[in-house]
Motif scaffolding. Structure first.
Motif, PDB file in Angstrom:
ATOM      1  N   ALA A 150      70.637  41.571 112.965  1.00  0.00           N
ATOM      2  CA  ALA A 150      69.953  40.360 112.498  1.00  0.00           C
ATOM      3  C   ALA A 150      69.523  39.485 113.678  1.00  0.00           C
ATOM      4  O   ALA A 150      68.409  38.934 113.682  1.00  0.00           O
ATOM      5  CB  ALA A 150      70.872  39.570 111.570  1.00  0.00           C
ATOM      6  N   LEU A 151      70.365  39.396 114.689  1.00  0.00           N
ATOM      7  CA  LEU A 151      70.049  38.592 115.861  1.00  0.00           C
ATOM      8  C   LEU A 151      68.828  39.152 116.587  1.00  0.00           C
ATOM      9  O   LEU A 151      67.930  38.407 116.998  1.00  0.00           O
ATOM     10  CB  LEU A 151      71.262  38.546 116.796  1.00  0.00           C
ATOM     11  N   ALA A 152      68.773  40.469 116.716  1.00  0.00           N
ATOM     12  CA  ALA A 152      67.623  41.103 117.382  1.00  0.00           C
ATOM     13  C   ALA A 152      66.335  40.795 116.638  1.00  0.00           C
ATOM     14  O   ALA A 152      65.297  40.533 117.254  1.00  0.00           O
ATOM     15  CB  ALA A 152      67.845  42.608 117.476  1.00  0.00           C
ATOM     16  N   ALA A 153      66.407  40.815 115.302  1.00  0.00           N
ATOM     17  CA  ALA A 153      65.204  40.523 114.515  1.00  0.00           C
ATOM     18  C   ALA A 153      64.753  39.072 114.706  1.00  0.00           C
ATOM     19  O   ALA A 153      63.544  38.796 114.757  1.00  0.00           O
ATOM     20  CB  ALA A 153      65.478  40.787 113.038  1.00  0.00           C
ATOM     21  N   HIS A 154      65.700  38.147 114.857  1.00  0.00           N
ATOM     22  CA  HIS A 154      65.352  36.730 115.053  1.00  0.00           C
ATOM     23  C   HIS A 154      64.851  36.447 116.472  1.00  0.00           C
ATOM     24  O   HIS A 154      64.131  35.474 116.696  1.00  0.00           O
ATOM     25  CB  HIS A 154      66.557  35.830 114.765  1.00  0.00           C
ATOM     26  N   LEU A 155      65.233  37.300 117.413  1.00  0.00           N
ATOM     27  CA  LEU A 155      64.856  37.066 118.805  1.00  0.00           C
ATOM     28  C   LEU A 155      63.582  37.785 119.224  1.00  0.00           C
ATOM     29  O   LEU A 155      63.102  37.582 120.333  1.00  0.00           O
ATOM     30  CB  LEU A 155      66.001  37.480 119.747  1.00  0.00           C
ATOM     31  N   VAL A 156      63.014  38.626 118.350  1.00  0.00           N
ATOM     32  CA  VAL A 156      61.795  39.356 118.698  1.00  0.00           C
ATOM     33  C   VAL A 156      60.664  38.358 118.832  1.00  0.00           C
ATOM     34  O   VAL A 156      60.465  37.485 118.001  1.00  0.00           O
ATOM     35  CB  VAL A 156      61.467  40.417 117.628  1.00  0.00           C
ATOM     36  N   SER A 157      59.880  38.530 119.892  1.00  0.00           N
ATOM     37  CA  SER A 157      58.760  37.639 120.138  1.00  0.00           C
ATOM     38  C   SER A 157      57.570  38.462 120.577  1.00  0.00           C
ATOM     39  O   SER A 157      57.709  39.470 121.265  1.00  0.00           O
ATOM     40  CB  SER A 157      59.137  36.634 121.225  1.00  0.00           C
ATOM     41  N   ASP A 158      56.395  38.009 120.203  1.00  0.00           N
ATOM     42  CA  ASP A 158      55.174  38.681 120.630  1.00  0.00           C
ATOM     43  C   ASP A 158      54.812  38.313 122.065  1.00  0.00           C
ATOM     44  O   ASP A 158      54.077  39.023 122.730  1.00  0.00           O
ATOM     45  CB  ASP A 158      54.002  38.297 119.708  1.00  0.00           C
ATOM     46  N   LYS A 159      55.314  37.189 122.534  1.00  0.00           N
ATOM     47  CA  LYS A 159      55.006  36.734 123.884  1.00  0.00           C
ATOM     48  C   LYS A 159      55.864  37.507 124.885  1.00  0.00           C
ATOM     49  O   LYS A 159      57.033  37.774 124.632  1.00  0.00           O
ATOM     50  CB  LYS A 159      55.321  35.247 124.025  1.00  0.00           C
TER      51      LYS A 159
END
Length: 168
Positions: A150-159
């Motif tokens: 869940a943390l990885a999904a919240h930390l994904v960024s396009d930048k």
């Protein structure tokens, strides 16, 4: 120098010395204090100071001057300590990564967040987390696994990350 001679010397020299030290310190009471202390020290050393070839007034003036400077330095040092103790200390701003991590951790369920923080930030083992939270070892492992996902999904960024180079 006898006691009577010292009294005459004191009576004549005290006002002059206080006047000179007052111009130095800017504080009449302080000037009186340091000159008085210098005379006390001269009396304690009267066999060498008051009977030698040197002018005793010069010796007393020098001692009074040094006492005034010492008091001034102590007062300045005390003031700097006092002012420094209450001065706000600069706190560095949190980095963007830190802000993002805290925001992502807040989005996790409490049990998962607790397991992740205890394991990754507090360096506790799975067994220590289980003992501290009262959960079974298998439950702690499941919370860690689900929490990381869940943390990885919240930390994904396009930048791109500031340390990563773009492949343009």
């Amino acid at each position: 120098m006898t006691e009577g001679e010292f009294d005459l010397f004191y009576t004549a020299a005290y006002p002059r010395l206080v006047g000179r030290l007052y111009t130095l310190t800017g504080d009449h009471a302080e000037a009186q204090d340091v000159v008085q202390e210098a005379f006390v020290r001269a009396w304690d050393r009267r066999s060498s100071v008051l009977t030698g070839e040197r002018d005793p007034e010069v010796w007393i003036r020098l001692v009074a001057y040094r006492l005034a400077m010492s008091r001034w330095r102590r007062a300045r040092h005390w003031w700097e300590l006092l002012r420094g103790a209450h001065a706000p200390r600069p706190v560095p701003e949190p980095s963007p990564d830190h802000v993002a991590l805290v925001a992502a951790l807040r989005r996790l369920p409490e049990a998962q967040r607790t397991a992740i923080v205890l394991h990754h930030l507090c360096d506790l083992s799975v067994e220590q987390i289980a003992a501290e939270t009262g959960a079974a070892v298998g439950t702690v492992k499941a919370r860690l696994s689900r929490g990381r996902t869940a943390l990885a999904a919240h930390l994904v960024s396009d930048k791109p990350h500031p340390t990563e180079k773009s492949c343009v």
